[in-house]
Design a protein around this motif. Structure first.
Motif, mmCIF file in Angstrom:
data_model
loop_
_atom_site.group_PDB
_atom_site.id
_atom_site.type_symbol
_atom_site.label_atom_id
_atom_site.label_comp_id
_atom_site.label_asym_id
_atom_site.label_seq_id
_atom_site.Cartn_x
_atom_site.Cartn_y
_atom_site.Cartn_z
ATOM 1 N N LYS A 1 -12.704 18.265 1.657
ATOM 2 C CA LYS A 1 -12.541 18.194 3.106
ATOM 3 C C LYS A 1 -12.125 16.790 3.528
ATOM 4 N N GLU B 1 -12.867 14.882 6.114
ATOM 5 C CA GLU B 1 -13.931 13.967 6.518
ATOM 6 C C GLU B 1 -14.734 13.475 5.320
ATOM 7 N N ASP B 2 -14.898 14.357 4.319
ATOM 8 C CA ASP B 2 -15.607 13.943 3.106
ATOM 9 C C ASP B 2 -14.759 12.986 2.272
#
Length: 254
Positions: free
Chosen positions: A184, A186-187
């Protein structure tokens, strides 16, 4: 508390001012009062603001933060003689600065945007009798290194001054690579930021070659990725980037 006068209110001026604001009074000079108001708002601290027209620099410590191409027009609007002129103009030599702006002493400084976090790597050169004063001032924004020639500061400009842009490109590309493989966004950004935070500490203690060798085990994941970077000429491209930036700094001096 000593007052530092910024002539120019762009990103570099704001970054340096963020590092200095706790230890110095700040005043800023520019053409556009709305932009000066924005400078003050970004700094989060009250500053004295002045229009550029006929600004008197007599006995002031000046941080010149305009674009090199604007030196001529800005210099014509200044009057008086400064106590110390610190210029962050890439490639503009001390002698040219002395011809354009009256000052008892001139020092060239090349900080980077990390000044806003008090973590700039700033190189300095110029009138050596003001070395200590310039170092104390710029140390408020991070680390400093006095260099013995203008050629050296032009090279350092290509490395530390422009370096944040190079590292930002690498950081973005690494995060994009993780996203491309299914992590992801954001990760991926959190992992990348953690990587750079840790690397920043490690590189203070270890030579890059030793750091690389300590991570890259034979036939492992790092070796597989590293060989791809070498095939893509990442090492050569980084060296060429410093060369091109240095040559641009030399061009600006003419």
């Amino acid at each position: 508390m000593q007052t530092i006068t910024f002539i120019g209110n762009g990103n570099m001026a704001k970054s340096i001012a963020q590092g200095l604001k706790g230890k110095y009074n700040i005043e800023v000079v520019g053409r556009n009062m709305e932009r000066l108001d924005a400078f003050e708002a970004a700094l989060g601290k009250k500053v004295e603001k002045f229009p550029l027209d006929d600004f008197d620099i007599t006995d002031k410590t000046i941080l010149l933060c305009v674009k090199p191409g604007n030196l001529e027009s800005v210099a014509k609007q200044l009057k008086g003689k400064a106590k110390l002129l610190l210029s962050v103009l890439a490639g503009v030599p001390v002698e040219k600065l002395k011809k354009k702006i009256k000052s008892k002493a001139v020092v060239r400084a090349m900080p980077n945007l990390a000044a806003s976090a008090g973590a700039s790597m700033t190189t300095l050169t110029g009138d050596a009798e003001h070395r200590e004063e310039a170092e104390v001032l710029m140390r408020s924004a991070g680390s400093v290194l006095w260099l013995e020639s203008e050629k050296e500061i032009d090279i350092a400009t290509a490395l530390a001054g422009s370096g944040p842009a190079y590292l930002a490109l690498i950081a973005e590309a690494l995060a994009d690579g993780a996203v491309n493989q299914g992590l992801k966004r954001e990760d991926a950004m959190l992992v990348m930021r953690g990587l750079f935070a840790g690397f920043g500490k490690l590189i203070q203690e270890m030579h890059p070659a030793l750091l690389k060798d300590s991570v890259m085990s034979p036939g492992g994941t790092t070796a597989a990725g590293y060989s791809t970077l070498e095939k893509g000429r990442v090492r050569a491209s980084c060296m060429e980037a410093v060369e091109k930036a240095y040559k641009k700094a030399v061009d600006l001096s003419s």
